[in-house]
Design a protein around this motif. Structure first.
Motif, mmCIF file in Angstrom:
data_model
loop_
_atom_site.group_PDB
_atom_site.id
_atom_site.type_symbol
_atom_site.label_atom_id
_atom_site.label_comp_id
_atom_site.label_asym_id
_atom_site.label_seq_id
_atom_site.Cartn_x
_atom_site.Cartn_y
_atom_site.Cartn_z
ATOM 1 N N GLY A 3 0.792 -1.277 0.029
ATOM 2 C CA GLY A 3 -0.043 0.070 0.197
ATOM 3 C C GLY A 3 0.875 1.383 -0.059
ATOM 4 N N VAL A 4 2.058 1.193 0.069
ATOM 5 C CA VAL A 4 3.019 2.439 0.169
ATOM 6 C C VAL A 4 3.946 2.351 -1.053
ATOM 7 C CG1 VAL A 4 4.913 3.692 1.335
ATOM 8 C CG2 VAL A 4 2.777 2.609 2.676
ATOM 9 N N THR A 5 4.053 3.319 -1.720
ATOM 10 C CA THR A 5 4.852 3.369 -2.924
ATOM 11 C C THR A 5 6.128 4.209 -2.679
ATOM 12 O OG1 THR A 5 3.122 3.244 -4.819
ATOM 13 C CG2 THR A 5 5.219 3.839 -5.451
ATOM 14 N N VAL A 6 7.476 3.643 -2.870
ATOM 15 C CA VAL A 6 8.648 4.197 -2.590
ATOM 16 C C VAL A 6 9.268 4.736 -3.884
ATOM 17 C CG1 VAL A 6 10.814 3.944 -1.673
ATOM 18 C CG2 VAL A 6 9.038 2.880 -0.491
ATOM 19 N N TYR A 7 9.605 5.843 -3.878
ATOM 20 C CA TYR A 7 10.187 6.257 -5.354
ATOM 21 C C TYR A 7 11.750 6.804 -4.853
ATOM 22 C CZ TYR A 7 5.297 7.215 -6.531
ATOM 23 O OH TYR A 7 4.065 7.130 -6.722
ATOM 24 N N ASP A 8 12.505 6.270 -5.657
ATOM 25 C CA ASP A 8 14.097 6.495 -5.243
ATOM 26 C C ASP A 8 14.490 7.534 -6.556
ATOM 27 O OD1 ASP A 8 14.716 4.591 -3.429
ATOM 28 O OD2 ASP A 8 14.366 3.235 -4.942
ATOM 29 N N ILE A 9 14.539 8.964 -6.131
ATOM 30 C CA ILE A 9 14.986 9.894 -6.819
ATOM 31 C C ILE A 9 16.094 10.726 -6.027
ATOM 32 C CG2 ILE A 9 14.231 12.209 -7.891
ATOM 33 C CD1 ILE A 9 11.416 11.024 -7.557
ATOM 34 N N LEU B 97 10.769 14.641 -9.143
ATOM 35 C CA LEU B 97 10.332 14.684 -8.031
ATOM 36 C C LEU B 97 9.179 15.413 -7.958
ATOM 37 C CD1 LEU B 97 10.564 14.101 -4.915
ATOM 38 C CD2 LEU B 97 11.904 16.154 -4.840
ATOM 39 N N PHE B 98 9.003 16.495 -8.159
ATOM 40 C CA PHE B 98 7.710 17.653 -8.017
ATOM 41 C C PHE B 98 6.667 17.031 -8.803
ATOM 42 C CE2 PHE B 98 10.796 19.691 -5.541
ATOM 43 C CZ PHE B 98 10.165 20.630 -4.605
ATOM 44 N N THR B 99 6.714 16.470 -10.074
ATOM 45 C CA THR B 99 5.913 15.986 -10.948
ATOM 46 C C THR B 99 5.218 14.676 -10.190
ATOM 47 O OG1 THR B 99 6.939 16.869 -12.800
ATOM 48 C CG2 THR B 99 5.325 14.932 -13.279
ATOM 49 N N LEU B 100 6.092 13.879 -9.928
ATOM 50 C CA LEU B 100 5.344 12.534 -9.112
ATOM 51 C C LEU B 100 4.681 12.935 -8.011
ATOM 52 C CD1 LEU B 100 8.408 10.037 -9.710
ATOM 53 C CD2 LEU B 100 6.034 10.033 -10.935
ATOM 54 N N VAL C 281 15.720 21.473 1.145
ATOM 55 C CA VAL C 281 15.590 22.209 -0.250
ATOM 56 C C VAL C 281 14.111 21.882 -0.807
ATOM 57 C CG1 VAL C 281 16.246 22.052 -2.636
ATOM 58 C CG2 VAL C 281 18.078 22.493 -0.890
ATOM 59 N N THR C 282 13.907 20.553 -0.759
ATOM 60 C CA THR C 282 12.359 20.088 -1.036
ATOM 61 C C THR C 282 11.330 20.997 -0.601
ATOM 62 O OG1 THR C 282 13.485 18.086 -1.904
ATOM 63 C CG2 THR C 282 10.812 18.048 -1.836
ATOM 64 N N ALA C 283 11.599 20.851 0.857
ATOM 65 C CA ALA C 283 10.567 21.633 1.689
ATOM 66 C C ALA C 283 10.439 22.869 1.426
ATOM 67 C CB ALA C 283 10.899 21.468 3.045
ATOM 68 N N ALA C 284 11.712 23.734 1.094
ATOM 69 C CA ALA C 284 11.629 24.981 0.830
ATOM 70 C C ALA C 284 10.914 25.598 -0.483
ATOM 71 C CB ALA C 284 13.012 25.838 0.819
ATOM 72 N N LEU C 285 11.075 24.627 -1.508
ATOM 73 C CA LEU C 285 10.349 25.063 -2.710
ATOM 74 C C LEU C 285 9.095 24.583 -2.587
ATOM 75 C CD1 LEU C 285 12.917 23.278 -4.987
ATOM 76 C CD2 LEU C 285 12.409 25.501 -5.076
ATOM 77 N N LEU C 286 8.487 23.505 -1.766
ATOM 78 C CA LEU C 286 6.953 23.316 -1.760
ATOM 79 C C LEU C 286 6.396 24.480 -0.896
ATOM 80 C CD1 LEU C 286 6.892 19.691 -0.502
ATOM 81 C CD2 LEU C 286 5.646 20.727 -2.438
ATOM 82 N N LEU C 287 6.943 24.998 0.447
ATOM 83 C CA LEU C 287 6.765 26.014 0.720
ATOM 84 C C LEU C 287 6.636 27.602 0.233
ATOM 85 C CD1 LEU C 287 7.898 25.278 4.596
ATOM 86 C CD2 LEU C 287 5.670 24.874 3.568
ATOM 87 N N GLY C 288 7.592 27.608 -0.453
ATOM 88 C CA GLY C 288 7.688 28.980 -1.485
ATOM 89 C C GLY C 288 6.601 28.887 -2.264
ATOM 90 N N VAL D 29 8.189 20.859 -14.634
ATOM 91 C CA VAL D 29 7.344 20.861 -13.843
ATOM 92 C C VAL D 29 6.077 21.539 -14.615
ATOM 93 C CG1 VAL D 29 5.842 20.598 -11.716
ATOM 94 C CG2 VAL D 29 8.326 20.352 -11.770
ATOM 95 N N SER D 30 5.015 21.102 -14.919
ATOM 96 C CA SER D 30 3.812 21.821 -15.848
ATOM 97 C C SER D 30 3.310 22.670 -14.962
ATOM 98 C CB SER D 30 2.990 20.593 -16.431
ATOM 99 O OG SER D 30 2.256 19.870 -15.430
ATOM 100 N N GLU D 31 2.545 23.504 -15.604
ATOM 101 C CA GLU D 31 1.758 24.428 -14.745
ATOM 102 C C GLU D 31 0.693 23.703 -13.927
ATOM 103 O OE1 GLU D 31 1.372 28.323 -13.510
ATOM 104 O OE2 GLU D 31 2.470 27.887 -15.251
ATOM 105 N N THR D 32 0.093 22.739 -14.743
ATOM 106 C CA THR D 32 -0.726 21.943 -14.092
ATOM 107 C C THR D 32 -0.411 21.209 -12.878
ATOM 108 O OG1 THR D 32 -2.004 21.602 -16.428
ATOM 109 C CG2 THR D 32 -2.407 20.033 -14.575
#
Length: 233
Positions: free
Chosen positions: A79-85, A122-125, A146-153, A219-222
């Motif tokens: 039930g949990v998908t692990v993505y290696d990026i 990463l952000f697309t998935l 870095v990932t958290a900063a981009l999401l919050l920004g 990453v697309s606008e959508t």
């Protein structure tokens, strides 16, 4: 019940991105995006807690050597998908040490410059997957920060709130510095000094902000809109 820092037995720096004022009178929601340190030693109780919390997607941002030393406990969990990026391969040890010799800010900028395709993926998935998301690296501070900063920004969280979210790692990970993957890391690399993430945020600002930067990684606008909706709706 939602938590700012999740009370896990084996991880010290798993935190929810919920609870920050965002754009147009909104706030980031709890239970959507979690940031964390390595998930290699989770107890069965921890795995159950994270499942009950809604985690269905785990994004492992570490390199191959780190994953071999501290394997991801969610691998094979139904039930949990692990993505290696990979957002930085620590096998390039000499290069890494050189970059962090003056602090972590140069490292964060280099990460953004060298791994745009992986950041875009990463952000697309994260936009396209269903259910709660937990992204993590080793200490839960640098690639995760870095990932958290981009999401919050992306959703208009204030500069100082993003910095504060980053700084908290300093308190939590210092109790865990003897882990195998962290034992030989230079001490300045275990700090989350405000100036480190400020350098990265200023770099992103020069490129038009988080949205424009992420668009430049593919990453697309959508999908940018999907991410924003997940985080604040």
């Amino acid at each position: 019940m939602f938590y700012r820092r999740l009370p896990l037995e084996k991880c010290v720096n798993v935190r929810d991105l919920g609870g920050y004022p965002a754009q147009k009178g909104t706030a980031t929601q709890f239970g959507r995006f979690l940031r964390g340190d390595a998930l290699y030693d989770l107890s069965q109780s921890d795995l159950r807690f994270l499942w009950d919390y809604g985690v269905r997607n785990v994004f492992d941002l570490r390199g191959n050597a780190e994953k071999e030393t501290e394997p991801n406990a969610f691998k094979g969990v139904p039930g949990v998908t692990v993505y290696d990026i990979c957002l930085w391969d620590t096998d390039a040890y000499a290069d890494t040490v050189h970059l962090i010799s003056n602090g972590m800010g140069d490292f964060y900028v280099a990460l953004a410059d060298r791994y745009p395709d992986n950041l875009g993926r990463l952000f697309t998935l994260m936009a396209e997957c269903e259910g709660g998301i937990l992204f993590h690296c080793s200490a839960g501070k640098d690639r995760t920060g870095v990932t958290a900063a981009l999401l919050l920004g992306l959703v208009g969280v204030a500069y100082n709130d993003i910095v504060a979210n980053y700084q908290v790692s300093n308190t939590y990970i210092r109790v865990n510095s003897q882990r195998p993957a962290l034992r030989n890391v230079p001490m300045n690399a275990l700090s989350s000094d405000a100036s480190y993430i400020e350098q990265f945020l200023d770099f992103i600002k020069e490129r038009g902000g988080a949205r424009e930067f992420l668009k430049s990684t593919g990453v697309s606008e959508t999908n940018l809109n999907r991410l924003a909706e997940k985080l604040v709706t």
